[in-house]
Design a protein around this motif. Structure first.
Motif: not given
Length: 165
Positions: A74-75, A101-102, A109-111, A162-165
């Motif tokens: 859900x974008x 992990x991948x 990252x991408x989505x 997601x903690x890399x945002x």
């Protein structure tokens, strides 16, 4: 890993007809022809952009050993659900953890997913353990939330933010 393709149908059927796998999985197929339903599901996910699944293959031999992917993307809410299965002969070897992990990296990252969820039938200790190794947190149990084989089952909810945002 590579996207699921039609030539994977015999391997998908083999996996989704094995008692060890379908014990805790939401679908099962008794014939190769019935497996076409699953193949259509994979294809429709991609067409609708609501998910994507990959074949897990050994890097050297390209031998199929399972599947992993996401659905219910859900974008607008920046969330999706992850799922996976693996042939029993490869359990306990870190394969799902590596593939997971991948997928997580791709989704975050991408989505730009913020929340990744996993729903696990209560009692499926192997899947719960893998999710915990991937950093997912147990958020609770939904008691008698689904019917499987004519009986109510409980489902555990895991999530990873997601903690890399």
């Amino acid at each position: 890993m590579s996207r699921i393709k039609n030539s994977d149908k015999p391997d998908i059927h083999r996996g989704l007809s094995m008692p060890e796998i379908i014990k805790f999985y939401g679908v099962s197929y008794s014939s190769l022809e019935e497996t076409e339903e699953q193949m259509n599901w994979y294809s429709n996910l991609e067409k609708s952009k609501s998910g994507m699944w990959w074949a897990i293959r050994f890097k050297d031999s390209k031998k199929f050993c399972g599947a992993i992917g996401f659905n219910d993307y859900h974008d607008e809410h920046k969330k999706a659900e992850i799922g996976f299965w693996l042939f029993p002969e490869y359990w306990g070897k870190g394969i799902i953890k590596e593939a997971g992990k991948e997928i997580i990296q791709y989704l975050f990252s991408e989505k730009e997913i913020h929340r990744l969820e996993a729903y696990v039938e209560a009692g499926n200790k192997n899947s719960s353990r893998v999710l915990e190794k991937l950093g997912f947190n147990f958020e609770g149990r939904m008691i008698d939330s689904e019917i499987k084989n004519g009986k109510y089952i409980s489902v555990d909810l895991y999530a990873l933010l997601n903690d890399i945002e």
